[in-house]
Design a protein around this motif. Structure first.
Motif, PDB file in Angstrom:
ATOM      1  N   ALA A   1       9.362   3.360   2.080  1.00 24.43           N
ATOM      2  CA  ALA A   1       9.952   4.330   1.110  1.00 24.43           C
ATOM      3  C   ALA A   1       9.930   4.055  -0.205  1.00 24.43           C
ATOM      4  O   ALA A   1       9.618   4.875  -0.920  1.00 24.43           O
ATOM      5  CB  ALA A   1      11.079   5.200   1.670  1.00 24.43           C
ATOM      6  N   ARG A   2      10.497   2.845  -0.625  1.00 25.89           N
ATOM      7  CA  ARG A   2      10.751   2.573  -1.669  1.00 25.89           C
ATOM      8  C   ARG A   2       9.558   2.321  -2.534  1.00 25.89           C
ATOM      9  O   ARG A   2       9.305   2.491  -3.744  1.00 25.89           O
ATOM     10  CB  ARG A   2      11.961   1.349  -1.977  1.00 25.89           C
ATOM     11  CG  ARG A   2      12.977   1.714  -1.717  1.00 25.89           C
ATOM     12  CD  ARG A   2      13.939   0.416  -1.842  1.00 25.89           C
ATOM     13  NE  ARG A   2      15.435   0.512  -1.513  1.00 25.89           N
ATOM     14  CZ  ARG A   2      15.836   0.004  -0.364  1.00 25.89           C
ATOM     15  NH1 ARG A   2      15.039  -0.844   0.470  1.00 25.89           N
ATOM     16  NH2 ARG A   2      17.268   0.085   0.272  1.00 25.89           N
ATOM     17  N   LEU A   3       8.486   1.458  -1.914  1.00 24.05           N
ATOM     18  CA  LEU A   3       7.188   1.285  -2.345  1.00 24.05           C
ATOM     19  C   LEU A   3       6.350   2.703  -2.639  1.00 24.05           C
ATOM     20  O   LEU A   3       5.889   2.853  -3.812  1.00 24.05           O
ATOM     21  CB  LEU A   3       6.375   0.644  -1.489  1.00 24.05           C
ATOM     22  CG  LEU A   3       6.966  -1.045  -1.180  1.00 24.05           C
ATOM     23  CD1 LEU A   3       5.992  -1.481   0.044  1.00 24.05           C
ATOM     24  CD2 LEU A   3       6.848  -1.698  -2.812  1.00 24.05           C
ATOM     25  N   TYR A   4       6.605   3.453  -1.943  1.00 23.21           N
ATOM     26  CA  TYR A   4       5.889   4.848  -1.975  1.00 23.21           C
ATOM     27  C   TYR A   4       6.494   5.682  -3.015  1.00 23.21           C
ATOM     28  O   TYR A   4       5.906   6.177  -4.044  1.00 23.21           O
ATOM     29  CB  TYR A   4       5.962   5.808  -0.786  1.00 23.21           C
ATOM     30  CG  TYR A   4       5.083   5.502   0.130  1.00 23.21           C
ATOM     31  CD1 TYR A   4       4.120   4.956   0.103  1.00 23.21           C
ATOM     32  CD2 TYR A   4       5.401   6.085   1.653  1.00 23.21           C
ATOM     33  CE1 TYR A   4       3.138   4.530   1.114  1.00 23.21           C
ATOM     34  CE2 TYR A   4       4.660   5.419   2.683  1.00 23.21           C
ATOM     35  CZ  TYR A   4       3.407   4.849   2.604  1.00 23.21           C
ATOM     36  OH  TYR A   4       2.629   4.524   3.460  1.00 23.21           O
ATOM     37  N   ARG A   5       7.938   5.602  -3.520  1.00 23.83           N
ATOM     38  CA  ARG A   5       8.565   6.235  -4.573  1.00 23.83           C
ATOM     39  C   ARG A   5       8.128   5.371  -5.963  1.00 23.83           C
ATOM     40  O   ARG A   5       7.902   6.297  -6.845  1.00 23.83           O
ATOM     41  CB  ARG A   5       9.952   6.127  -4.198  1.00 23.83           C
ATOM     42  CG  ARG A   5      10.839   6.877  -5.313  1.00 23.83           C
ATOM     43  CD  ARG A   5      12.277   6.915  -5.142  1.00 23.83           C
ATOM     44  NE  ARG A   5      13.120   7.610  -6.088  1.00 23.83           N
ATOM     45  CZ  ARG A   5      14.436   7.863  -5.914  1.00 23.83           C
ATOM     46  NH1 ARG A   5      14.881   7.431  -5.166  1.00 23.83           N
ATOM     47  NH2 ARG A   5      14.891   8.613  -6.975  1.00 23.83           N
ATOM     48  N   LYS A   6       8.170   4.221  -5.943  1.00 16.82           N
ATOM     49  CA  LYS A   6       7.925   3.469  -7.124  1.00 16.82           C
ATOM     50  C   LYS A   6       6.548   3.803  -7.446  1.00 16.82           C
ATOM     51  O   LYS A   6       5.980   4.006  -8.718  1.00 16.82           O
ATOM     52  CB  LYS A   6       7.885   1.992  -6.711  1.00 16.82           C
ATOM     53  CG  LYS A   6       7.796   1.234  -8.143  1.00 16.82           C
ATOM     54  CD  LYS A   6       7.976  -0.204  -7.667  1.00 16.82           C
ATOM     55  CE  LYS A   6       7.628  -1.074  -9.093  1.00 16.82           C
ATOM     56  NZ  LYS A   6       7.903  -2.641  -8.902  1.00 16.82           N
ATOM     57  N   ALA A   7       5.474   3.890  -6.592  1.00 18.19           N
ATOM     58  CA  ALA A   7       3.978   4.217  -7.062  1.00 18.19           C
ATOM     59  C   ALA A   7       3.877   5.967  -6.955  1.00 18.19           C
ATOM     60  O   ALA A   7       2.683   6.252  -7.202  1.00 18.19           O
ATOM     61  CB  ALA A   7       3.207   3.673  -5.796  1.00 18.19           C
ATOM     62  N   ASP A   8       4.897   6.710  -7.045  1.00 19.84           N
ATOM     63  CA  ASP A   8       4.776   8.069  -6.908  1.00 19.84           C
ATOM     64  C   ASP A   8       3.556   8.817  -5.833  1.00 19.84           C
ATOM     65  O   ASP A   8       2.891   9.614  -6.004  1.00 19.84           O
ATOM     66  CB  ASP A   8       4.306   8.793  -8.205  1.00 19.84           C
ATOM     67  CG  ASP A   8       5.619   8.522  -9.209  1.00 19.84           C
ATOM     68  OD1 ASP A   8       6.545   8.314  -8.895  1.00 19.84           O
ATOM     69  OD2 ASP A   8       5.188   8.225 -10.544  1.00 19.84           O
ATOM     70  N   ALA A   9       3.688   7.921  -4.673  1.00 24.22           N
ATOM     71  CA  ALA A   9       2.589   8.264  -3.720  1.00 24.22           C
ATOM     72  C   ALA A   9       3.049   9.262  -2.651  1.00 24.22           C
ATOM     73  O   ALA A   9       3.526   8.766  -1.323  1.00 24.22           O
ATOM     74  CB  ALA A   9       2.102   7.037  -2.895  1.00 24.22           C
ATOM     75  N   ARG A  10       3.379  10.374  -3.205  1.00 28.56           N
ATOM     76  CA  ARG A  10       3.959  11.513  -2.300  1.00 28.56           C
ATOM     77  C   ARG A  10       2.830  11.864  -1.258  1.00 28.56           C
ATOM     78  O   ARG A  10       3.301  12.329  -0.039  1.00 28.56           O
ATOM     79  CB  ARG A  10       4.442  12.523  -3.301  1.00 28.56           C
ATOM     80  CG  ARG A  10       5.724  12.766  -3.763  1.00 28.56           C
ATOM     81  CD  ARG A  10       6.196  13.516  -4.774  1.00 28.56           C
ATOM     82  NE  ARG A  10       5.315  13.955  -5.625  1.00 28.56           N
ATOM     83  CZ  ARG A  10       5.309  13.336  -7.078  1.00 28.56           C
ATOM     84  NH1 ARG A  10       6.323  12.796  -7.125  1.00 28.56           N
ATOM     85  NH2 ARG A  10       4.310  13.770  -8.066  1.00 28.56           N
ATOM     86  N   ASP A  11       1.602  11.784  -1.638  1.00 27.17           N
ATOM     87  CA  ASP A  11       0.729  12.215  -0.685  1.00 27.17           C
ATOM     88  C   ASP A  11       0.781  11.205   0.736  1.00 27.17           C
ATOM     89  O   ASP A  11       0.700  11.635   1.773  1.00 27.17           O
ATOM     90  CB  ASP A  11      -0.964  12.162  -1.022  1.00 27.17           C
ATOM     91  CG  ASP A  11      -1.092  11.081  -2.032  1.00 27.17           C
ATOM     92  OD1 ASP A  11      -0.169  10.248  -2.236  1.00 27.17           O
ATOM     93  OD2 ASP A  11      -2.218  10.943  -2.242  1.00 27.17           O
ATOM     94  N   ARG A  12       0.838   9.841   0.430  1.00 25.92           N
ATOM     95  CA  ARG A  12       0.870   9.079   1.347  1.00 25.92           C
ATOM     96  C   ARG A  12       1.982   9.113   2.136  1.00 25.92           C
ATOM     97  O   ARG A  12       2.216   8.935   3.371  1.00 25.92           O
ATOM     98  CB  ARG A  12       0.605   7.489   1.053  1.00 25.92           C
ATOM     99  CG  ARG A  12      -0.738   7.341   0.219  1.00 25.92           C
ATOM    100  CD  ARG A  12      -0.620   5.848  -0.447  1.00 25.92           C
ATOM    101  NE  ARG A  12      -1.928   5.542  -1.283  1.00 25.92           N
ATOM    102  CZ  ARG A  12      -3.396   5.272  -0.427  1.00 25.92           C
ATOM    103  NH1 ARG A  12      -3.153   5.063   0.918  1.00 25.92           N
ATOM    104  NH2 ARG A  12      -4.062   5.160  -1.149  1.00 25.92           N
ATOM    105  N   ALA A  13       3.138   9.430   1.678  1.00 28.71           N
ATOM    106  CA  ALA A  13       4.481   9.513   2.230  1.00 28.71           C
ATOM    107  C   ALA A  13       4.386  10.627   3.312  1.00 28.71           C
ATOM    108  O   ALA A  13       4.871  10.767   4.290  1.00 28.71           O
ATOM    109  CB  ALA A  13       5.741   9.723   1.317  1.00 28.71           C
ATOM    110  N   ALA A  14       3.806  11.980   2.597  1.00 24.71           N
ATOM    111  CA  ALA A  14       3.653  13.162   3.547  1.00 24.71           C
ATOM    112  C   ALA A  14       2.926  12.926   4.521  1.00 24.71           C
ATOM    113  O   ALA A  14       3.164  13.420   5.853  1.00 24.71           O
ATOM    114  CB  ALA A  14       3.216  14.143   2.787  1.00 24.71           C
ATOM    115  N   ASP A  15       1.691  12.184   4.535  1.00 21.93           N
ATOM    116  CA  ASP A  15       0.917  11.880   5.605  1.00 21.93           C
ATOM    117  C   ASP A  15       1.590  11.121   6.729  1.00 21.93           C
ATOM    118  O   ASP A  15       1.334  11.291   8.012  1.00 21.93           O
ATOM    119  CB  ASP A  15      -0.343  11.152   5.026  1.00 21.93           C
ATOM    120  CG  ASP A  15      -1.461  12.053   4.320  1.00 21.93           C
ATOM    121  OD1 ASP A  15      -1.322  13.308   4.324  1.00 21.93           O
ATOM    122  OD2 ASP A  15      -2.165  11.595   3.483  1.00 21.93           O
ATOM    123  N   ALA A  16       2.264   9.984   6.281  1.00 19.48           N
ATOM    124  CA  ALA A  16       3.063   9.261   7.203  1.00 19.48           C
ATOM    125  C   ALA A  16       3.916  10.255   8.169  1.00 19.48           C
ATOM    126  O   ALA A  16       3.823   9.913   9.290  1.00 19.48           O
ATOM    127  CB  ALA A  16       3.745   8.042   6.630  1.00 19.48           C
TER     128      ALA A  16
END
Length: 400
Positions: A310-325
């Protein structure tokens, strides 16, 4: 593809600020290299450095002989183009060509015509087989050069007899021109030739090496005497140095392609390197075999792994990948609850009809489609809201 059908930029795309942060080090390094190159070129342009240049005081320059000639009343002028060299040739001028092999065949022919009609003296410094046939017809250059050594005159040329031994050597020549003086022999081949005067009264001197003209060798043996006599027979000396300013050096008649400039055997050598690279890749490459279970040396809790991702997603602003997961995990759990095979858990046509029996109304079924298969959230607040709604949907399906 129109602007309406272009896929939206995801949150994993680099922003301008991130791109500048990642590339600024390389750009700064390139800028420093460019500034350094310009500074070095400016410093070098302030002073003359070069081999066989009468303005250079370097060991390989020829400033010393130019000064001696000036003391004897001979003026020295440097030219850097064939046109200027041809225009300067005359009966009271000695034309020295410092690098004949750098000239194209057309330039050599035109220079030879000009010097033959001028009535002056022409001095060729170390011409090879590429240029000697055109600039001095009837002379051939021996392909095997001799060692630079102190040689005796061995001829009746007055200038050579007065100078005595000199550091000649280098390229050796043979000639069929009648009346030519062949001096300073090495293995019975001359390293200095003087071709007799033509119909206009001029003559040609061929030097096998530039040593007698260099600052570092001028005070040895009879080098200074020989150089003064060869270059000081006329009141004016024109010293021709080919340079990059000479646009004629790129004559289209002698222009060579990139493959012509490569040494012979380059194709076979490249093939050998390619085969060696393939063998090295096979030797060092990874070999994928069957999976082997391996005990993890440290036990890591699943919650810590989740938080780290989750921290990696947040650091990269990867909301799309987080939502997909989040959606994929929810669809998997819902498929188990409603009896859908896991292989079809991510297919809307199979999962949503099975969920309809557990949802109270049609609006709930429509909302389930948007929750499980909708677009990615646009900000962090939308991502948190999506998480809450997915939990609410799963609780409703679990409710008896």
């Amino acid at each position: 593809m129109t602007a309406e059908t272009l896929p939206p930029a995801t949150s994993a795309s680099l922003t301008g600020r991130q791109l500048w942060t990642r590339t600024r080090g390389i750009l700064i390094a390139l800028l420093l290299l460019l500034v350094g190159a310009v500074a070095m070129a400016a410093i070098r342009s302030q002073s003359v450095h070069g081999g066989l240049d009468p303005r250079s005081t370097d060991p390989a320059g020829s400033r010393a002989i130019a000064e001696l000639l000036a003391d004897h009343g001979v003026t020295t002028r440097v030219v850097t183009t064939p046109d200027a060299a041809r225009a300067a040739a005359g009966p009271r001028t000695t034309l020295l060509i410092a690098a004949p092999d750098l000239l194209s065949s057309r330039q050599q022919d035109r220079l030879h015509s000009a010097t033959q009609a001028s009535g002056g003296r022409t001095v060729l410094v170390a011409p090879g087989s590429w240029s000697i046939d055109r600039l001095a017809p009837g002379v051939s250059a021996d392909p095997a050069t001799s060692d630079r050594a102190t040689l005796d005159p061995g001829c009746a040329l007055p200038e050579a007899r007065r100078a005595g031994s000199a550091d000649t050597g280098g390229i050796r020549y043979t000639t069929s021109v009648p009346g030519a003086d062949a001096c300073y022999p090495s293995d019975r081949l001359a390293t200095l030739l003087r071709l007799p005067a033509g119909s206009q009264g001029g003559d040609t001197v061929v030097l096998g090496a530039p040593d007698i003209l260099l600052n570092k060798r001028l005070d040895q043996q009879g080098n200074a005497s020989l150089a003064l006599q060869l270059l000081g027979s006329r009141p004016h000396l024109v010293w021709y140095l080919p340079s990059l300013d000479d646009s004629a050096l790129t004559d289209s008649q002698d222009r060579k392609s990139l493959f012509d400039l490569l040494p012979t055997g380059w194709l076979w050598g490249t093939l050998q390197l390619f085969i060696a690279a393939c063998l090295a890749a096979l030797w060092r490459g990874r070999r994928f075999g069957p999976l082997v279970p391996e005990n993890i040396p440290v036990a890591i809790r699943a919650s810590e792994t989740t938080e780290g991702r989750a921290r990696l997603y947040r650091k990269a602003d990867a909301r799309d990948r987080a939502a997909d997961a989040l959606r994929a995990a929810t669809r998997t759990r819902l498929a188990l609850l409603v009896g859908v095979p896991l292989t079809q858990a991510h297919t809307p046509e199979v999962l949503l009809p099975a969920l309809s029996a557990h949802l109270a109304d049609v609006d709930g079924q429509t909302a389930a489609h948007a929750l499980l298969f909708g677009p990615p959230p646009t900000d962090d607040a939308a991502l948190v809201a999506l998480t809450d709604r997915l939990d609410a949907l799963e609780r409703e399906v679990r409710r008896p």
